[in-house]
Design a protein around this motif. Structure first.
Motif, PDB file in Angstrom:
ATOM      1  N   HIS A  56       0.837  -1.205   0.000  1.00 56.79           N
ATOM      2  CA  HIS A  56       0.000   0.000   0.000  1.00 56.79           C
ATOM      3  C   HIS A  56       0.872   1.255   0.000  1.00 56.79           C
ATOM      4  CE1 HIS A  56      -3.358   2.675   0.855  1.00 56.79           C
ATOM      5  NE2 HIS A  56      -2.663   3.175   1.860  1.00 56.79           N
ATOM      6  N   ALA A  57       1.949   1.247   0.811  1.00 57.32           N
ATOM      7  CA  ALA A  57       2.832   2.407   0.903  1.00 57.32           C
ATOM      8  C   ALA A  57       3.571   2.666  -0.400  1.00 57.32           C
ATOM      9  CB  ALA A  57       3.831   2.208   2.045  1.00 57.32           C
ATOM     10  N   SER A  58       3.703   1.646  -1.227  1.00 56.80           N
ATOM     11  CA  SER A  58       4.465   1.772  -2.474  1.00 56.80           C
ATOM     12  C   SER A  58       3.621   2.178  -3.673  1.00 56.80           C
ATOM     13  CB  SER A  58       5.169   0.438  -2.787  1.00 56.80           C
ATOM     14  OG  SER A  58       6.131   0.133  -1.795  1.00 56.80           O
ATOM     15  N   GLU A  59       2.301   2.194  -3.528  1.00 54.39           N
ATOM     16  CA  GLU A  59       1.438   2.487  -4.682  1.00 54.39           C
ATOM     17  C   GLU A  59       1.707   3.862  -5.281  1.00 54.39           C
ATOM     18  OE1 GLU A  59      -2.662   1.869  -3.865  1.00 54.39           O
ATOM     19  OE2 GLU A  59      -2.443  -0.300  -3.526  1.00 54.39           O
ATOM     20  N   HIS A  60       1.893   4.869  -4.426  1.00 54.48           N
ATOM     21  CA  HIS A  60       2.152   6.228  -4.919  1.00 54.48           C
ATOM     22  C   HIS A  60       3.430   6.256  -5.751  1.00 54.48           C
ATOM     23  CE1 HIS A  60       2.131  10.491  -5.289  1.00 54.48           C
ATOM     24  NE2 HIS A  60       3.136  10.704  -4.454  1.00 54.48           N
ATOM     25  N   CYS A  61       4.432   5.520  -5.298  1.00 56.17           N
ATOM     26  CA  CYS A  61       5.696   5.437  -6.039  1.00 56.17           C
ATOM     27  C   CYS A  61       5.483   4.759  -7.388  1.00 56.17           C
ATOM     28  CB  CYS A  61       6.726   4.680  -5.200  1.00 56.17           C
ATOM     29  SG  CYS A  61       8.254   4.273  -6.089  1.00 56.17           S
ATOM     30  N   TYR A  62       4.835   3.625  -7.398  1.00 59.68           N
ATOM     31  CA  TYR A  62       4.615   2.880  -8.643  1.00 59.68           C
ATOM     32  C   TYR A  62       3.818   3.685  -9.671  1.00 59.68           C
ATOM     33  CZ  TYR A  62       6.258  -1.633  -6.822  1.00 59.68           C
ATOM     34  OH  TYR A  62       7.018  -2.664  -6.331  1.00 59.68           O
ATOM     35  N   ASN A  63       2.890   4.510  -9.182  1.00 63.98           N
ATOM     36  CA  ASN A  63       2.023   5.273 -10.077  1.00 63.98           C
ATOM     37  C   ASN A  63       2.586   6.641 -10.451  1.00 63.98           C
ATOM     38  OD1 ASN A  63      -0.075   3.347 -10.284  1.00 63.98           O
ATOM     39  ND2 ASN A  63      -0.831   3.941  -8.259  1.00 63.98           N
ATOM     40  N   SER A  64       3.808   6.922 -10.048  1.00 63.83           N
ATOM     41  CA  SER A  64       4.387   8.243 -10.279  1.00 63.83           C
ATOM     42  C   SER A  64       5.016   8.361 -11.664  1.00 63.83           C
ATOM     43  CB  SER A  64       5.462   8.529  -9.227  1.00 63.83           C
ATOM     44  OG  SER A  64       6.594   7.684  -9.432  1.00 63.83           O
ATOM     45  N   ASP A  65       5.257   9.610 -12.069  1.00 60.30           N
ATOM     46  CA  ASP A  65       5.985   9.866 -13.314  1.00 60.30           C
ATOM     47  C   ASP A  65       7.403   9.312 -13.238  1.00 60.30           C
ATOM     48  OD1 ASP A  65       3.760  11.187 -14.235  1.00 60.30           O
ATOM     49  OD2 ASP A  65       4.542  13.198 -13.832  1.00 60.30           O
ATOM     50  N   ASP A  66       7.995   9.378 -12.039  1.00 62.18           N
ATOM     51  CA  ASP A  66       9.371   8.896 -11.879  1.00 62.18           C
ATOM     52  C   ASP A  66       9.483   7.397 -12.136  1.00 62.18           C
ATOM     53  OD1 ASP A  66      10.392  11.367 -11.348  1.00 62.18           O
ATOM     54  OD2 ASP A  66      10.494  11.117  -9.170  1.00 62.18           O
ATOM     55  N   ALA A  67       8.416   6.662 -11.869  1.00 62.08           N
ATOM     56  CA  ALA A  67       8.435   5.222 -12.110  1.00 62.08           C
ATOM     57  C   ALA A  67       8.517   4.908 -13.608  1.00 62.08           C
ATOM     58  CB  ALA A  67       7.198   4.565 -11.507  1.00 62.08           C
ATOM     59  N   GLN A  68       8.102   5.858 -14.436  1.00 61.07           N
ATOM     60  CA  GLN A  68       8.252   5.720 -15.887  1.00 61.07           C
ATOM     61  C   GLN A  68       9.586   6.304 -16.355  1.00 61.07           C
ATOM     62  OE1 GLN A  68       5.907   3.966 -17.563  1.00 61.07           O
ATOM     63  NE2 GLN A  68       5.009   3.737 -15.518  1.00 61.07           N
ATOM     64  N   GLU A  69      10.015   7.373 -15.696  1.00 58.19           N
ATOM     65  CA  GLU A  69      11.265   8.028 -16.072  1.00 58.19           C
ATOM     66  C   GLU A  69      12.482   7.143 -15.819  1.00 58.19           C
ATOM     67  OE1 GLU A  69      14.453  10.814 -16.808  1.00 58.19           O
ATOM     68  OE2 GLU A  69      12.479  10.362 -17.655  1.00 58.19           O
ATOM     69  N   GLY A  70      12.477   6.404 -14.718  1.00 62.25           N
ATOM     70  CA  GLY A  70      13.628   5.564 -14.389  1.00 62.25           C
ATOM     71  C   GLY A  70      13.945   4.527 -15.450  1.00 62.25           C
ATOM     72  N   PRO A  71      12.999   3.663 -15.797  1.00 60.65           N
ATOM     73  CA  PRO A  71      13.256   2.688 -16.861  1.00 60.65           C
ATOM     74  C   PRO A  71      13.569   3.340 -18.207  1.00 60.65           C
ATOM     75  CG  PRO A  71      11.347   2.034 -15.578  1.00 60.65           C
ATOM     76  CD  PRO A  71      11.705   3.422 -15.144  1.00 60.65           C
ATOM     77  N   ARG A  72      12.886   4.470 -18.493  1.00 60.22           N
ATOM     78  CA  ARG A  72      13.133   5.158 -19.769  1.00 60.22           C
ATOM     79  C   ARG A  72      14.578   5.671 -19.841  1.00 60.22           C
ATOM     80  NH1 ARG A  72       9.898   9.197 -19.128  1.00 60.22           N
ATOM     81  NH2 ARG A  72       8.044   8.044 -19.786  1.00 60.22           N
ATOM     82  N   ALA A  73      15.042   6.271 -18.733  1.00 60.19           N
ATOM     83  CA  ALA A  73      16.413   6.783 -18.702  1.00 60.19           C
ATOM     84  C   ALA A  73      17.424   5.649 -18.833  1.00 60.19           C
ATOM     85  CB  ALA A  73      16.642   7.557 -17.406  1.00 60.19           C
ATOM     86  N   PHE A  74      17.129   4.528 -18.188  1.00 60.86           N
ATOM     87  CA  PHE A  74      18.032   3.378 -18.280  1.00 60.86           C
ATOM     88  C   PHE A  74      18.111   2.883 -19.721  1.00 60.86           C
ATOM     89  CE2 PHE A  74      18.847  -1.186 -18.240  1.00 60.86           C
ATOM     90  CZ  PHE A  74      20.005  -1.253 -17.472  1.00 60.86           C
ATOM     91  N   ALA A  75      16.957   2.790 -20.373  1.00 63.36           N
ATOM     92  CA  ALA A  75      16.923   2.308 -21.761  1.00 63.36           C
ATOM     93  C   ALA A  75      17.643   3.277 -22.694  1.00 63.36           C
ATOM     94  CB  ALA A  75      15.482   2.110 -22.211  1.00 63.36           C
ATOM     95  N   GLU A  76      17.557   4.575 -22.372  1.00 63.96           N
ATOM     96  CA  GLU A  76      18.193   5.586 -23.216  1.00 63.96           C
ATOM     97  C   GLU A  76      19.631   5.889 -22.793  1.00 63.96           C
ATOM     98  OE1 GLU A  76      15.542   8.912 -22.985  1.00 63.96           O
ATOM     99  OE2 GLU A  76      13.916   7.886 -24.081  1.00 63.96           O
ATOM    100  N   ARG A  77      20.108   5.169 -21.794  1.00 66.33           N
ATOM    101  CA  ARG A  77      21.490   5.289 -21.316  1.00 66.33           C
ATOM    102  C   ARG A  77      21.838   6.718 -20.919  1.00 66.33           C
ATOM    103  NH1 ARG A  77      24.993   1.128 -25.213  1.00 66.33           N
ATOM    104  NH2 ARG A  77      23.624  -0.691 -24.857  1.00 66.33           N
ATOM    105  N   ARG A  78      20.983   7.291 -20.069  1.00 65.89           N
ATOM    106  CA  ARG A  78      21.214   8.630 -19.557  1.00 65.89           C
ATOM    107  C   ARG A  78      20.821   8.672 -18.078  1.00 65.89           C
ATOM    108  NH1 ARG A  78      16.255  10.871 -18.786  1.00 65.89           N
ATOM    109  NH2 ARG A  78      14.521  10.070 -20.079  1.00 65.89           N
ATOM    110  N   ALA A  79      21.243   9.726 -17.424  1.00 64.69           N
ATOM    111  CA  ALA A  79      20.876   9.882 -16.007  1.00 64.69           C
ATOM    112  C   ALA A  79      19.414  10.268 -15.903  1.00 64.69           C
ATOM    113  CB  ALA A  79      21.745  10.963 -15.356  1.00 64.69           C
ATOM    114  N   PRO A  80      18.680   9.676 -14.973  1.00 66.94           N
ATOM    115  CA  PRO A  80      17.261  10.033 -14.831  1.00 66.94           C
ATOM    116  C   PRO A  80      17.096  11.442 -14.281  1.00 66.94           C
ATOM    117  CG  PRO A  80      17.945   8.573 -13.075  1.00 66.94           C
ATOM    118  CD  PRO A  80      19.086   8.639 -14.020  1.00 66.94           C
TER     119      PRO A  80
END
Length: 255
Positions: free
Chosen positions: A226-250
């Motif tokens: 329950h405490a993690s739902e806000h994190c999972y649903n955040s913009d940052d949760a999409q930015e992290g994997p995207r930055a990793f795939a694009e080989r850049r700092a998030p």
């Protein structure tokens, strides 16, 4: 802020809170307690600050504990619940804290170091729960059972004998040890490692640890999800994997 407790901020989102009564071994006098309450409130309410480092002035003491002179003067029996500001107890904090222990951390000094999420100690630091030496008690030490083994906790509380920084590291009371001259740098390095993570992920991680210490396995898992739902649903949760795939700092937005 009063001069009993100094408050310094860094551009990277770190607050440095310093107990500033070295002539009294930074003990928890009334002005220090009031200064700490104000410092923790300032840290919590400033959205630009993400991690706090708590330390003491001088090289002899982080904090030598309560003001015994005040206890004599007031004939103190059971301490008031709000006597000492304790992070995550009678002080509401949602951000990580690091104790940078530069010397003696006895009694109330141990308490405020113990209450921080992480701890870095100088090689010259010493720790003790000295209440048995002065006829007092240490109910605040109860959470230690989640930090160190039972028999070691028993010895520390029953004897009041100080332990070294090396021993504190061996039993898991502190995370890192540093030479005195580099103690603050070591604490800041640890703070910056935290700052590299996504803010909402850091908050959820901290809540997960605290839930796990306070609940049984199944209840902790449910509460942590329950405490993690806000994190999972955040913009940052999409930015992290995207930055990793694009080989850049998030680029974290905390949203």
């Amino acid at each position: 802020m009063s001069d009993a407790v100094l408050f310094d901020t860094r551009d990277d989102g770190i607050a440095i809170i310093t107990l500033n009564r070295p002539e009294k071994r930074n003990c928890l006098t009334k002005d220090v307690r009031e200064g700490l309450y104000a410092a923790w409130e300032r840290f919590e309410t400033d959205p630009t600050l993400r991690v706090a480092v708590l330390t003491g002035s001088g090289d002899k003491a982080f904090c030598a504990g309560g003001d015994l002179g005040e206890m004599v003067q007031t004939a103190m029996r059971v301490p008031p619940r709000d006597l000492i500001p304790v992070p995550y107890d009678n002080v509401e904090l949602t951000k990580p804290t690091i104790a940078a222990i530069n010397g003696v951390a006895f009694a109330g000094g141990w308490l405020i170091a113990q209450s921080c999420d992480l701890a870095v100690a100088s090689t010259t630091a010493t720790f003790a729960v000295t209440e048995v030496k002065v006829g007092r008690s240490s109910p605040w030490a109860a959470p230690l059972i989640h930090m160190i083994p039972q028999r070691i906790m028993m010895e520390i509380l029953l004897t009041g004998t100080p332990i070294t920084a090396q021993r504190a590291y061996e039993i898991g009371l502190v995370n890192r040890i540093s030479e005195p001259a580099t103690l603050l740098d070591t604490a800041l390095e640890l703070a910056r490692e935290i700052l590299a993570g996504a803010p909402l992920s850091v908050r959820a991680a901290r809540e997960t640890v605290m839930l796990a210490t306070e609940m049984g396995r199944s209840a902790a898992l449910q509460a942590a999800r329950h405490a993690s739902e806000h994190c999972y649903n955040s913009d940052d949760a999409q930015e992290g994997p995207r930055a990793f795939a694009e080989r850049r700092a998030p680029e974290w937005s905390a949203r």
